[in-house]
Design a protein around this motif. Structure first.
Motif, mmCIF file in Angstrom:
data_model
loop_
_atom_site.group_PDB
_atom_site.id
_atom_site.type_symbol
_atom_site.label_atom_id
_atom_site.label_comp_id
_atom_site.label_asym_id
_atom_site.label_seq_id
_atom_site.Cartn_x
_atom_site.Cartn_y
_atom_site.Cartn_z
ATOM 1 N N ASP A 118 32.380 58.027 48.390
ATOM 2 C CA ASP A 118 32.174 56.715 49.015
ATOM 3 C C ASP A 118 31.808 55.666 47.971
ATOM 4 O O ASP A 118 32.279 54.521 48.025
ATOM 5 C CB ASP A 118 31.072 56.792 50.072
ATOM 6 C CG ASP A 118 31.525 57.507 51.338
ATOM 7 O OD1 ASP A 118 32.739 57.758 51.474
ATOM 8 O OD2 ASP A 118 30.660 57.822 52.176
ATOM 9 N N LYS A 171 32.105 51.699 53.428
ATOM 10 C CA LYS A 171 33.420 51.113 53.170
ATOM 11 C C LYS A 171 33.737 50.004 54.177
ATOM 12 O O LYS A 171 34.200 48.915 53.807
ATOM 13 C CB LYS A 171 34.494 52.198 53.222
ATOM 14 C CG LYS A 171 35.890 51.713 52.856
ATOM 15 C CD LYS A 171 36.880 52.863 52.861
ATOM 16 C CE LYS A 171 38.284 52.385 52.502
ATOM 17 N NZ LYS A 171 39.266 53.506 52.523
ATOM 18 N N LYS A 172 33.477 50.242 55.458
ATOM 19 C CA LYS A 172 33.778 49.250 56.487
ATOM 20 C C LYS A 172 32.919 47.997 56.318
ATOM 21 O O LYS A 172 33.400 46.875 56.447
ATOM 22 C CB LYS A 172 33.565 49.857 57.880
ATOM 23 C CG LYS A 172 34.638 50.863 58.293
ATOM 24 C CD LYS A 172 34.376 51.386 59.693
ATOM 25 C CE LYS A 172 35.453 52.388 60.111
ATOM 26 N NZ LYS A 172 35.194 52.936 61.476
ATOM 27 N N GLN A 173 31.643 48.195 56.053
ATOM 28 C CA GLN A 173 30.759 47.041 55.876
ATOM 29 C C GLN A 173 31.141 46.233 54.644
ATOM 30 O O GLN A 173 31.133 44.996 54.678
ATOM 31 C CB GLN A 173 29.307 47.509 55.771
ATOM 32 C CG GLN A 173 28.728 48.063 57.071
ATOM 33 C CD GLN A 173 27.262 48.438 56.906
ATOM 34 O OE1 GLN A 173 26.368 47.653 57.161
ATOM 35 N NE2 GLN A 173 27.027 49.668 56.466
ATOM 36 N N LYS A 210 25.375 52.891 58.622
ATOM 37 C CA LYS A 210 26.756 52.594 58.995
ATOM 38 C C LYS A 210 27.699 52.818 57.826
ATOM 39 O O LYS A 210 27.260 53.002 56.691
ATOM 40 C CB LYS A 210 26.863 51.151 59.500
ATOM 41 C CG LYS A 210 26.058 50.890 60.769
ATOM 42 C CD LYS A 210 26.208 49.442 61.233
ATOM 43 C CE LYS A 210 25.426 49.189 62.510
ATOM 44 N NZ LYS A 210 25.543 47.772 62.967
ATOM 45 N N SER A 211 29.001 52.803 58.105
ATOM 46 C CA SER A 211 30.011 53.066 57.084
ATOM 47 C C SER A 211 29.914 52.063 55.943
ATOM 48 O O SER A 211 29.991 50.846 56.159
ATOM 49 C CB SER A 211 31.408 52.998 57.710
ATOM 50 O OG SER A 211 32.400 52.937 56.703
#
Length: 334
Positions: free
Chosen positions: A236, A211-213, A208-209
């Motif tokens: 990233d 940055k989002k996590q 999963k991403s």
């Protein structure tokens, strides 16, 4: 081992090459038993770990001074057979290990006997299983040197370890935790429980991403990043670094290329480091060995799954490593 009646010397079995090439070029055969110098220790080899760098040296992809015939392998554990006249601290029968042979003019260790410079030889801690130790030391030394020398980490800082459930990643997690860092890891969710036990404070799904996590967790940015897989975008990683943060590359993507925002990189005083243990100075090797031995004596760093094979299967082992078809750590035994 047997007598070589033609020249009166003693010969031994070894896995060696006479030229750089493929795994098929590895020869299993007789070589002269080493005669040690005053500052060397002769060991009876018990087991040798097979590492990716061994395949690079064998193929010539990682160029180094090589005297042919060249014995392959760098990490070995065994027992002291003979001690040079200027050597102290080792006695016949001691269990010992080394992790910096087979490079820069030094012969490798996939042989019945190996002559090791005394300053590159370390005792196996009491009650530590020798083969489990040698399965760990390449990854453990890499983690130890990156954390203590390349990063020179401070307790209370934060680190992101990607590919944290692998051989190298688990060593980074344990050491970072012991050194007082807050640890964020990425892995397959099935490995979350393992990483929790090893010291991860925040576990992320590698699929999963990032940055989002990170933005949803308690630790949103970190001071250090190490990617053990070579599969994460450099950009990233730079995005989740604090100002003045550091990334260390210990591998590279198959594409051998990265793209990143140079302006944001330099205006935030971030740093990209590269590290391979083959270039580590002797002092770093020695200090990491002391650290590793202390931790292993306390039961850390010994979780690797091991596959033991005869030294006669050295070619098979190199091929399996090059094709990434074995997850267990491969050891060649005598």
């Amino acid at each position: 081992m047997k007598s070589d009646f033609k020249n009166g010397g003693i010969i031994m079995q070894a896995a060696y090459i006479t030229k750089n090439g493929s795994a098929d070029d590895i020869i299993i055969g007789d070589l002269p038993k080493p005669i040690i110098s005053a500052n060397q220790v002769l060991i009876k080899v018990n087991a040798v770990a097979v590492n990716h760098v061994d395949t690079f040296v064998r193929s010539g992809a990682f160029q180094t001074d090589t005297d042919f015939p060249f014995v392959i392998g760098r990490d070995a554990v065994g027992q002291v057979e003979e001690v040079g006249k200027d050597v102290t601290g080792f006695s016949k029968g001691n269990w010992v290990w080394t992790n910096s042979m087979g490079y820069n003019g030094r012969q490798g260790v996939t042989s019945e006997f190996a002559a090791i410079p005394a300053d590159r030889l370390f005792h196996v801690p009491e009650n530590v299983e020798p083969t489990q130790l040698i399965a760990s030391v390449h990854s453990s030394a890499t983690a130890a040197i990156v954390l203590t020398s390349v990063f020179a980490v401070n307790s209370g800082s934060t680190i992101l370890i990607e590919g944290a459930a692998g051989h190298v990643g688990t060593k980074f997690v344990q050491m970072a935790h012991i050194l007082g860092l807050k640890v964020v890891t990425t892995s397959n969710p099935k490995d979350f429980d393992l990483l929790d036990r090893l010291g991860s404070d925040q576990r992320l799904d590698y699929q999963k991403s990032l940055k989002k996590q990170m933005s949803k967790g308690p630790i949103k940015k970190v001071d250090y990043v190490v990617d053990t897989s070579g599969k994460v975008s450099l950009q990233d990683n730079l995005q989740v670094l604090n100002v003045g943060g550091h990334v260390c590359l210990i591998t590279a993507p198959k594409s051998n290329t990265f793209k990143f925002d140079v302006r944001k990189f330099y205006t935030q005083s971030k740093t990209i480091n590269g590290f391979v243990i083959s270039h580590a100075p002797l002092e770093q090797i020695q200090e990491s060995a002391k650290f590793i031995n202390r931790l292993m004596a306390d039961g850390y760093l010994l979780e690797d799954q091991v596959l033991q094979k005869s030294y006669e299967e050295a070619g098979w082992a190199h091929l399996k490593l090059e094709t990434n078809s074995k997850k267990k750590k491969i050891l060649l035994t005598f």
